[in-house]
Enzyme design. Structure first.
Site, mmCIF file in Angstrom:
data_model
loop_
_atom_site.group_PDB
_atom_site.id
_atom_site.type_symbol
_atom_site.label_atom_id
_atom_site.label_comp_id
_atom_site.label_asym_id
_atom_site.label_seq_id
_atom_site.Cartn_x
_atom_site.Cartn_y
_atom_site.Cartn_z
ATOM 1 N N GLY A 170 0.859 -1.190 0.000
ATOM 2 C CA GLY A 170 0.000 0.000 0.000
ATOM 3 C C GLY A 170 0.890 1.232 0.000
ATOM 4 O O GLY A 170 1.643 1.464 0.953
ATOM 5 N N ALA A 171 0.835 1.976 -1.118
ATOM 6 C CA ALA A 171 1.674 3.180 -1.232
ATOM 7 C C ALA A 171 0.824 4.425 -1.030
ATOM 8 O O ALA A 171 1.094 5.479 -1.594
ATOM 9 C CB ALA A 171 2.340 3.210 -2.603
ATOM 10 N N GLY A 172 -0.212 4.284 -0.221
ATOM 11 C CA GLY A 172 -1.085 5.421 0.061
ATOM 12 C C GLY A 172 -0.515 6.259 1.194
ATOM 13 O O GLY A 172 0.699 6.282 1.422
ATOM 14 N N VAL A 218 -1.864 -2.958 9.496
ATOM 15 C CA VAL A 218 -2.349 -1.597 9.775
ATOM 16 C C VAL A 218 -3.775 -1.399 9.248
ATOM 17 O O VAL A 218 -4.551 -0.612 9.776
ATOM 18 C CB VAL A 218 -1.401 -0.537 9.143
ATOM 19 C CG1 VAL A 218 -1.893 0.873 9.420
ATOM 20 C CG2 VAL A 218 0.023 -0.692 9.671
ATOM 21 N N HIS A 247 -9.286 -1.959 18.321
ATOM 22 C CA HIS A 247 -9.066 -0.607 17.797
ATOM 23 C C HIS A 247 -10.390 -0.110 17.265
ATOM 24 O O HIS A 247 -10.666 -0.163 16.086
ATOM 25 C CB HIS A 247 -8.013 -0.691 16.683
ATOM 26 C CG HIS A 247 -7.577 0.634 16.153
ATOM 27 N ND1 HIS A 247 -7.267 1.699 16.956
ATOM 28 C CD2 HIS A 247 -7.366 1.055 14.880
ATOM 29 C CE1 HIS A 247 -6.890 2.725 16.195
ATOM 30 N NE2 HIS A 247 -6.938 2.346 14.938
#
Ligand code: APR
Length: 308
Positions: free
Chosen positions: A9-11, A118, A175
């Site tokens: 994930g390159a966000g 994550v 979470h």
């Protein structure tokens, strides 16, 4: 030789985590995304930050899992972030598909990696990763507690006008809206928090901590928080990389600890080279245990929906 980390994930969260790791010269970084060009472009940009930040970490972006082969650690951030009005749980079905697909590839190419999860809803996505990868439970760890306790610490420090470094806080549970900030185990320079603050102020801060993510989503409108989340993931990564044996609140697969069976929930763990090296158990009061049970039940509901 430097260790190798893959960030899936390159966000916002993924790219910021990659930048932090490269800037601190912690490891060589591969960033992978389903979008073509984005990981390559961001990877190159981060690499060119090296001469300025004084880092020789190699960074590259890719769409090909072959480039991620034999990573020591993989941080999975792929998936959809929240939009205003959404809870983390609303992401369940969409992100289940993403986490399932990415974890399959990751496990195939990096069978010995430690996974730091994550993607939200965090605890359920950890369960997906554990089942799909078939990795041992010490090698699948979720990032949530560090972020939640950092939010709690920030608000306490602001309220008391003291350094954030003086504030030790402790957050248990999933979470989500049912997370359990443990006031009894929170301190300011060794002084119990309850000595420093009245109950009403504490309650207000606990609630703001629970809503900490949503507060940011409301401002951003098009996504969710990423500076503090990426910092939290990198703290976990550093503890593993340097075999620090650091005790941090993380999502861990429980098999009886805290009375929870077969489920990821946030608890204090010792992080070192093997991943989770110990689950630290502390005594809870009946009220705290009830709050944790409620939080775990919320995670269980999600896990049952996707049947993992
Ligand atoms: N494989 C690889 N990358 C994917 C895939 C996939 N199958 N599906 C989506 N992605 C990528 C997107 O292309 C995007 O670049 O994941 C990236 C997510 O980035 P952002 O939309 O910026 O989301 P971000 O803020 O980084 O949050 C990611 O972390 O904190 C959690 O709730 C948050 O679940 C969300 C995740």
């Amino acid at each position: 030789m430097r260790k190798k980390v893959t960030v899936v994930g390159a966000g916002n969260v993924g790219a910021t985590a990659a930048l932090r790791i490269a800037d601190q010269e912690l490891a060589d970084v591969v960033v992978i995304d389903i979008l073509e060009g984005i990981p390559q472009g961001k990877g190159l940009d981060i690499l060119q930050d090296g001469p300025i930040s004084g880092s020789d970490s190699q960074v590259r972006g890719t769409n090909d899992y072959a480039d991620t082969a034999n990573s020591d650690v993989v941080i999975i951030t792929a998936g959809f972030p929240r939009q205003p009005g959404m809870s983390r749980d609303d992401l369940l079905i969409k992100n289940y598909e993403v986490v399932k697909a990415t974890t399959e590839k990751v496990a195939q190419h990096s069978p010995n990696a430690i996974l730091i999860m994550v993607t939200n809803p965090l605890d359920a996505m950890c369960q997906v990763a554990l089942r799909v990868s078939k990795f041992p439970k010490n090698r699948v760890i979720g990032m949530a507690g560090i972020l939640d306790s950092a939010r709690f610490r920030t608000f306490i420090a602001q309220e008391l006008k003291v350094s954030v470094e003086n504030v030790q806080a402790f957050v248990l549970g999933g979470h989500g809206d049912t997370m359990v900030p443990l006031v009894r185990y929170s301190q300011v320079a060794g002084i119990p928090l309850t000595e420093m603050m009245d109950a009403a102020t504490l309650d207000r801060i606990v609630q703001r901590t629970r809503d900490g993510g949503a507060e940011i989503v409301k401002y951003l409108k098009t996504g969710s928080a990423y500076y503090a989340p990426s910092a939290a993931a990198v703290e976990m990564f550093e503890a593993i990389l340097k075999d620090k044996k650091k005790i941090l609140p993380c999502a861990a697969y429980l098999e009886g600890e805290y009375g929870v069976q077969g489920l990821f929930v946030g608890v204090p763990v010792k992080l070192g080279a093997k991943g989770i090296e110990q689950i630290i158990q502390v005594k809870l009061t009946p009220d705290e245990q009830a709050a944790l049970d409620k939080s775990a039940a919320g995670v269980r509901e999600l896990v049952n929906v996707i049947k993992v």
